[in-house]
Write a protein that holds these residues in place. Structure first.
Motif, PDB file in Angstrom:
ATOM      1  N   GLN A 104      -8.799   1.437  17.370  1.00  0.00           N
ATOM      2  CA  GLN A 104      -8.518   1.945  16.026  1.00  0.00           C
ATOM      3  C   GLN A 104      -9.703   2.716  15.456  1.00  0.00           C
ATOM      4  OE1 GLN A 104      -7.055  -1.975  14.525  1.00  0.00           O
ATOM      5  NE2 GLN A 104      -5.298  -0.795  13.788  1.00  0.00           N
ATOM      6  N   VAL A 105     -10.909   2.241  15.675  1.00  0.00           N
ATOM      7  CA  VAL A 105     -12.093   2.969  15.204  1.00  0.00           C
ATOM      8  C   VAL A 105     -12.161   4.338  15.876  1.00  0.00           C
ATOM      9  CG1 VAL A 105     -14.615   3.024  15.240  1.00  0.00           C
ATOM     10  CG2 VAL A 105     -13.427   0.936  14.564  1.00  0.00           C
ATOM     11  N   ALA A 106     -11.907   4.375  17.183  1.00  0.00           N
ATOM     12  CA  ALA A 106     -11.940   5.644  17.900  1.00  0.00           C
ATOM     13  C   ALA A 106     -10.887   6.608  17.341  1.00  0.00           C
ATOM     14  CB  ALA A 106     -11.705   5.410  19.391  1.00  0.00           C
ATOM     15  N   MET A 161      -5.631  -1.021  10.238  1.00  0.00           N
ATOM     16  CA  MET A 161      -6.999  -0.722   9.846  1.00  0.00           C
ATOM     17  C   MET A 161      -6.925   0.450   8.872  1.00  0.00           C
ATOM     18  SD  MET A 161     -10.391   0.230  12.146  1.00  0.00           S
ATOM     19  CE  MET A 161     -10.476  -1.412  12.875  1.00  0.00           C
ATOM     20  N   MET A 162      -7.600   0.339   7.715  1.00  0.00           N
ATOM     21  CA  MET A 162      -7.485   1.365   6.681  1.00  0.00           C
ATOM     22  C   MET A 162      -8.850   1.674   6.077  1.00  0.00           C
ATOM     23  SD  MET A 162      -5.271  -1.037   4.096  1.00  0.00           S
ATOM     24  CE  MET A 162      -5.760  -2.747   3.755  1.00  0.00           C
ATOM     25  N   ARG A 163      -8.966   2.903   5.625  1.00  0.00           N
ATOM     26  CA  ARG A 163     -10.195   3.296   4.942  1.00  0.00           C
ATOM     27  C   ARG A 163     -10.183   2.672   3.545  1.00  0.00           C
ATOM     28  NH1 ARG A 163     -12.268   7.313   8.348  1.00  0.00           N
ATOM     29  NH2 ARG A 163     -10.666   8.516   9.448  1.00  0.00           N
ATOM     30  N   ARG A 164     -11.296   2.076   3.157  1.00  0.00           N
ATOM     31  CA  ARG A 164     -11.350   1.334   1.902  1.00  0.00           C
ATOM     32  C   ARG A 164     -11.181   2.236   0.680  1.00  0.00           C
ATOM     33  NH1 ARG A 164     -15.734  -0.611  -1.560  1.00  0.00           N
ATOM     34  NH2 ARG A 164     -15.142  -2.599  -2.538  1.00  0.00           N
ATOM     35  N   ASP A 165     -11.794   3.414   0.676  1.00  0.00           N
ATOM     36  CA  ASP A 165     -11.802   4.263  -0.521  1.00  0.00           C
ATOM     37  C   ASP A 165     -10.400   4.654  -0.982  1.00  0.00           C
ATOM     38  OD1 ASP A 165     -14.505   4.054  -0.756  1.00  0.00           O
ATOM     39  OD2 ASP A 165     -14.968   6.050   0.040  1.00  0.00           O
ATOM     40  N   PRO A 166      -9.519   5.184  -0.115  1.00  0.00           N
ATOM     41  CA  PRO A 166      -8.190   5.537  -0.622  1.00  0.00           C
ATOM     42  C   PRO A 166      -7.389   4.335  -1.095  1.00  0.00           C
ATOM     43  CG  PRO A 166      -8.359   5.944   1.752  1.00  0.00           C
ATOM     44  CD  PRO A 166      -9.728   5.664   1.258  1.00  0.00           C
ATOM     45  N   VAL A 167      -7.609   3.165  -0.483  1.00  0.00           N
ATOM     46  CA  VAL A 167      -6.910   1.964  -0.943  1.00  0.00           C
ATOM     47  C   VAL A 167      -7.334   1.617  -2.371  1.00  0.00           C
ATOM     48  CG1 VAL A 167      -6.521  -0.497  -0.531  1.00  0.00           C
ATOM     49  CG2 VAL A 167      -6.627   1.088   1.398  1.00  0.00           C
ATOM     50  N   ILE A 198      -0.877   3.500  16.516  1.00  0.00           N
ATOM     51  CA  ILE A 198      -1.189   3.769  17.915  1.00  0.00           C
ATOM     52  C   ILE A 198      -0.086   3.151  18.770  1.00  0.00           C
ATOM     53  CG2 ILE A 198      -2.840   3.322  19.771  1.00  0.00           C
ATOM     54  CD1 ILE A 198      -4.995   3.038  17.598  1.00  0.00           C
ATOM     55  N   PRO A 199       0.469   3.877  19.740  1.00  0.00           N
ATOM     56  CA  PRO A 199       1.553   3.325  20.564  1.00  0.00           C
ATOM     57  C   PRO A 199       1.048   2.379  21.657  1.00  0.00           C
ATOM     58  CG  PRO A 199       1.111   5.566  21.231  1.00  0.00           C
ATOM     59  CD  PRO A 199       0.221   5.308  20.038  1.00  0.00           C
ATOM     60  N   GLU A 200       0.263   1.411  21.235  1.00  0.00           N
ATOM     61  CA  GLU A 200      -0.231   0.375  22.146  1.00  0.00           C
ATOM     62  C   GLU A 200       0.007  -0.982  21.475  1.00  0.00           C
ATOM     63  OE1 GLU A 200      -4.117   0.999  24.113  1.00  0.00           O
ATOM     64  OE2 GLU A 200      -4.253   2.776  22.836  1.00  0.00           O
ATOM     65  N   ARG A 201       0.416  -1.971  22.255  1.00  0.00           N
ATOM     66  CA  ARG A 201       0.710  -3.307  21.716  1.00  0.00           C
ATOM     67  C   ARG A 201      -0.577  -4.129  21.690  1.00  0.00           C
ATOM     68  NH1 ARG A 201       5.907  -2.793  21.009  1.00  0.00           N
ATOM     69  NH2 ARG A 201       7.066  -1.461  22.455  1.00  0.00           N
ATOM     70  N   LEU A 202      -1.293  -4.000  20.566  1.00  0.00           N
ATOM     71  CA  LEU A 202      -2.634  -4.582  20.460  1.00  0.00           C
ATOM     72  C   LEU A 202      -2.681  -5.826  19.594  1.00  0.00           C
ATOM     73  CD1 LEU A 202      -4.686  -1.271  20.152  1.00  0.00           C
ATOM     74  CD2 LEU A 202      -4.250  -2.661  22.191  1.00  0.00           C
TER      75      LEU A 202
END
Length: 329
Positions: A104-106, A161-167, A198-202
């Motif tokens: 997710q970070v990538a 995973m989300m960016r804090r500022d827009p939230v 992301i189309p991965e089952r993580l």
């Protein structure tokens, strides 16, 4: 102490049965630069002791204790307490695979126009074996997410995973949208940033008989319908009628609130269709909305089969009431 790359946000309320697995799955992430914020929302089942044990051996864990205030208040507190620019959600019943944060970070580094990224899930039941229900996977592009926004779950909440500022800019989770607070947040965020999965089952997402999505299915569908109506108002450049509400109004007040004559029936229809196969939905307050849907001339397709289903669910009196409404209208 430097600012971590990620703040992991977990709210815990009596999750002792699966809490060790959930916490360990975060501590085992291949991407390790995070703080792990956990609100203990007044647990009484031994969860508090389990959290203390984990915190004693890993300094990345910070426990925030409070009297029971509910999930929305807890999540908003976690957002306020977070120090990192990225917030990763996690629930106390689920499991994150070790490579989740790294992927997710990538993705967010490569896609700065995206403010939220989820993942697909592998769904399990309480003992960890596969869940055999069928749900569509979350959309993998912002455009496809907008295309299905009215019809399906947009993201797996525990995987996000989300960016804090827009939230923070959109005001976090809203109290009025209890049981669908994530759906309302994704809609508001989609109006100012891109969202996808992301189309991965993580993550392993655990289904249980007592989970919120089943126990409160009527409230969830009802709130989601209103959240989408508010989304449409904002997109049209009109004020959000739900802004500042602590509770959503009953269906007979929606047309006045939104100044939209057809909204009440649209919400009744969405609830009616959403609870047809749900025992708790048909046994709960949604049944009255289903009857009103029939009385106000809504489509009857498939509803005679629901009469038989009510009998099977041990609700013969409700079966008779629905049959009478179908015959009369």
């Amino acid at each position: 102490m430097g600012v971590p790359a990620i703040s992991v946000a977990m709210s815990v309320y009596n999750n002792a049965a699966f809490l060790d697995q959930a916490v360990e799955s975060i501590l085992s992430q291949s991407f390790s630069d995070f703080e792990f914020l956990i609100v203990d929302d007044g647990s009484s089942d031994g969860s508090s002791t389990m959290l203390d044990r984990h915190a004693a051996r890993d300094p990345r864990i910070r426990i925030i204790r409070q009297e029971n205030r509910g999930l929305i208040a807890s999540l908003n507190r976690l957002i306020r307490e977070a120090r990192a620019p990225l917030i990763a959600r996690m629930d106390g019943d689920d499991i994150s695979l070790p490579e989740r944060f790294e992927r997710q970070v990538a993705f967010l580094e490569a896609n700065p126009d995206h403010g939220v990224v989820g993942t697909w899930s592998r769904d399990i039941v309480e003992d960890g074996s596969p869940w055999h229900g069928v749900f569509p996977d979350p959309p993998t592009s912002h455009e496809s997410l907008l295309d299905v926004a009215e019809k399906q779950t947009l993201l797996c909440h525990t995987s996000v995973m989300m960016r804090r500022d827009p939230v923070l800019e959109v005001g976090g989770y809203r109290a009025a949208f209890r049981h669908c607070e994530d759906y309302d947040l994704w809609l508001r965020l989609s109006e100012r940033t891109h969202i996808c999965s992301i189309p991965e089952r993580l993550v392993l997402y655990r289904h249980s008989a007592g989970q919120i999505s089943e126990r409160h299915i009527t409230e969830q569908i009802y709130g989601s319908a209103i959240a989408y109506a508010a989304h449409r108002e904002r997109l049209a450049g009109r004020p959000d009628p739900t802004a500042g509400l602590e509770r959503l109004p009953p269906v007979d007040q929606l047309e006045s609130l939104f100044a939209r004559k057809e909204l009440g029936e649209a919400v009744r229809q969405r609830v009616a269709r959403g609870i047809l196969y749900s025992p708790s939905g048909l046994r709960g307050p949604g049944f009255e909305l289903l009857l009103d849907h029939v009385r106000f001339g809504g489509t009857k397709e498939g509803l005679w089969r629901t009469v038989a289903r009510l009998v099977k669910f041990g609700e013969p009196s409700r079966a008779l009431r629905l049959a009478a409404a179908l015959a009369r209208h």
